[in-house]
Design an enzyme around this catalytic site. Structure first.
Site, PDB file in Angstrom:
ATOM      1  N   GLY A 197       6.791  12.673  -6.295  1.00 22.07           N
ATOM      2  CA  GLY A 197       6.304  13.294  -7.743  1.00 22.07           C
ATOM      3  C   GLY A 197       6.428  14.346  -7.312  1.00 22.07           C
ATOM      4  O   GLY A 197       7.272  15.063  -6.904  1.00 22.07           O
ATOM      5  N   THR A 208       0.295  12.601  -0.721  1.00 22.63           N
ATOM      6  CA  THR A 208       0.271  11.686  -1.273  1.00 22.63           C
ATOM      7  C   THR A 208       1.223  11.161  -1.153  1.00 22.63           C
ATOM      8  O   THR A 208       1.856  11.628  -1.246  1.00 22.63           O
ATOM      9  CB  THR A 208      -0.421  11.736  -2.514  1.00 22.63           C
ATOM     10  N   GLU A 257      -1.154   6.869  -6.648  1.00 20.83           N
ATOM     11  CA  GLU A 257      -1.041   7.673  -5.539  1.00 20.83           C
ATOM     12  C   GLU A 257      -2.049   7.426  -4.313  1.00 20.83           C
ATOM     13  O   GLU A 257      -3.155   6.863  -4.715  1.00 20.83           O
ATOM     14  CB  GLU A 257      -1.183   9.101  -6.680  1.00 20.83           C
ATOM     15  N   ILE A 260      -2.873   8.953   3.017  1.00 21.13           N
ATOM     16  CA  ILE A 260      -2.684   7.540   3.967  1.00 21.13           C
ATOM     17  C   ILE A 260      -3.857   8.593   4.960  1.00 21.13           C
ATOM     18  O   ILE A 260      -2.993  10.214   5.302  1.00 21.13           O
ATOM     19  CB  ILE A 260      -1.933   7.649   4.783  1.00 21.13           C
ATOM     20  N   TYR A 268       9.581   9.133   1.729  1.00 23.39           N
ATOM     21  CA  TYR A 268      10.672   8.917   0.596  1.00 23.39           C
ATOM     22  C   TYR A 268      11.597   8.200   1.205  1.00 23.39           C
ATOM     23  O   TYR A 268      12.408   7.551   1.804  1.00 23.39           O
ATOM     24  CB  TYR A 268      10.825  10.061   0.765  1.00 23.39           C
ATOM     25  N   ARG A 281     -14.316   4.281  -7.660  1.00 21.74           N
ATOM     26  CA  ARG A 281     -14.710   5.183  -8.813  1.00 21.74           C
ATOM     27  C   ARG A 281     -13.844   4.805  -9.300  1.00 21.74           C
ATOM     28  O   ARG A 281     -12.743   4.994  -9.756  1.00 21.74           O
ATOM     29  CB  ARG A 281     -15.586   6.997  -8.351  1.00 21.74           C
ATOM     30  N   PHE A 286     -12.028  16.325 -14.053  1.00 20.95           N
ATOM     31  CA  PHE A 286     -12.004  17.724 -12.893  1.00 20.95           C
ATOM     32  C   PHE A 286     -12.227  18.884 -13.735  1.00 20.95           C
ATOM     33  O   PHE A 286     -10.796  19.035 -14.591  1.00 20.95           O
ATOM     34  CB  PHE A 286     -12.297  17.550 -12.125  1.00 20.95           C
TER      35      PHE A 286
END
Length: 309
Positions: A197, A208, A257, A260, A268, A281, A286
């Site tokens: 990403g 992530t 995403e 861990i 990858y 949530r 933000f």
């Protein structure tokens, strides 16, 4: 479990105890039917046979097939049925031509001539054949002609848990992970490949794994943050997952995403299986990276509390 991708490879059995259906999710309602199938086969010293269809019939005959989301890929369905103790799994390629088979043709050509069915176990309100014309009542009336017994699982034996694949899909799309768990009898999972990403997570201390699911029909739960377990190279780790469009960093496209815990390996191009444990949530925008990092800190604490056992 023997798996047959072409019904012509199946050798007719002397005492086949059979059920059929799409079995998307292999949820608790399906498991009730499979349990009865095994019990019946043991009583009669028969062999269990499950007939299922791929692609899912709605992918072939439904006008809204592009919007269809399934709980199981074919591989996931095979594995779930294997764990259910099925002896023979016949996967019938579902085509428009096959969809035109009448109930009479389906029964005679497949259940009788090819499988050698001696007993058929079905869930209540099960229909088959062109336009779903075949029913339990039809089978009851004609069972003597076909030479097999028919048993319908009573409605109350399945309805006491009011379970259906549709209800599970709706629960996951609303972030109701506990409802989905209760209806599936397990946590929902999906598998994908880790792709590169924007790697922004590394810059804020939370690298992530961006998991891409190649099967476009596979249902991904509602946008939001979740506590998850992640299977990597046969090892299971705790994690926190964000599904959505990353509005705080002007993300493009929907992603899954996963951060861990206690894991630094480069994965990858590798496959990860994600077990969705609980919803934390909704996805939020933000006011800058500092606020985002604070929220991630709180998400991680919440996930670890959920996954503590």
């Amino acid at each position: 479990m023997q798996v047959y991708y072409d019904i012509s490879d199946f050798q007719t059995l002397k005492n086949a105890v059979v059920t059929s259906g799409t079995f998307d999710g292999v949820h608790l309602g399906h498991q009730t039917i499979l349990s009865r199938l095994r019990e019946t086969a043991q009583q009669s010293q028969g062999e269990t046979v499950v007939l299922t269809f791929w692609p899912h019939p709605r992918m072939v005959v439904s006008k809204d097939s592009q919007n269809l989301r399934l709980l199981s890929t074919l591989d996931e369905k095979i594995e779930a049925l294997r764990q259910s103790g099925v002896q023979h799994l016949v996967i019938i390629p579902f085509t428009r031509e096959f969809s035109e088979l009448t109930s009479e043709e389906f029964i005679q050509q497949i259940l009788v001539d090819r499988i050698g069915t001696k007993k058929l176990v079905i869930g209540y309100d099960h229909h088959f054949g062109r336009n779903r014309e075949g029913s339990f009542e039809y089978l009851q009336q004609n069972a003597h002609r076909y030479g097999f017994e028919i048993e319908e699982i009573p409605r109350q034996e399945i309805d006491h848990i009011t379970v259906s694949s549709t209800k599970i899909r709706e629960a996951l799309l609303e972030g109701q992970t506990s409802v989905a768990h209760d209806l599936l009898g397990r946590n929902y999972t999906f598998t994908g490949v880790v792709v590169k990403g924007r790697q922004l997570g590394r810059t804020i201390g939370y690298p992530t794994a961006n998991v891409h699911v190649s099967e476009s029909y596979k249902l991904i739960p509602a946008d939001g943050v979740y506590a998850v377990r992640v299977k990597v190279r046969s090892q299971v780790y705790k994690g926190v997952m964000s599904i959505g469009f990353r509005p705080t960093v002007n993300g493009v496209g929907r992603t899954q995403e996963i951060y861990i815990f206690d894991f630094q390996d480069d994965v990858y191009g590798e496959k990860l299986t994600v077990e969705v444990v609980d919803y934390i949530r909704p996805e939020l925008k933000f006011d800058g990276l500092e606020a985002l990092v604070k929220a991630i800190d709180e998400d991680c604490a919440a996930a670890l509390a959920i996954l503590k056992d």
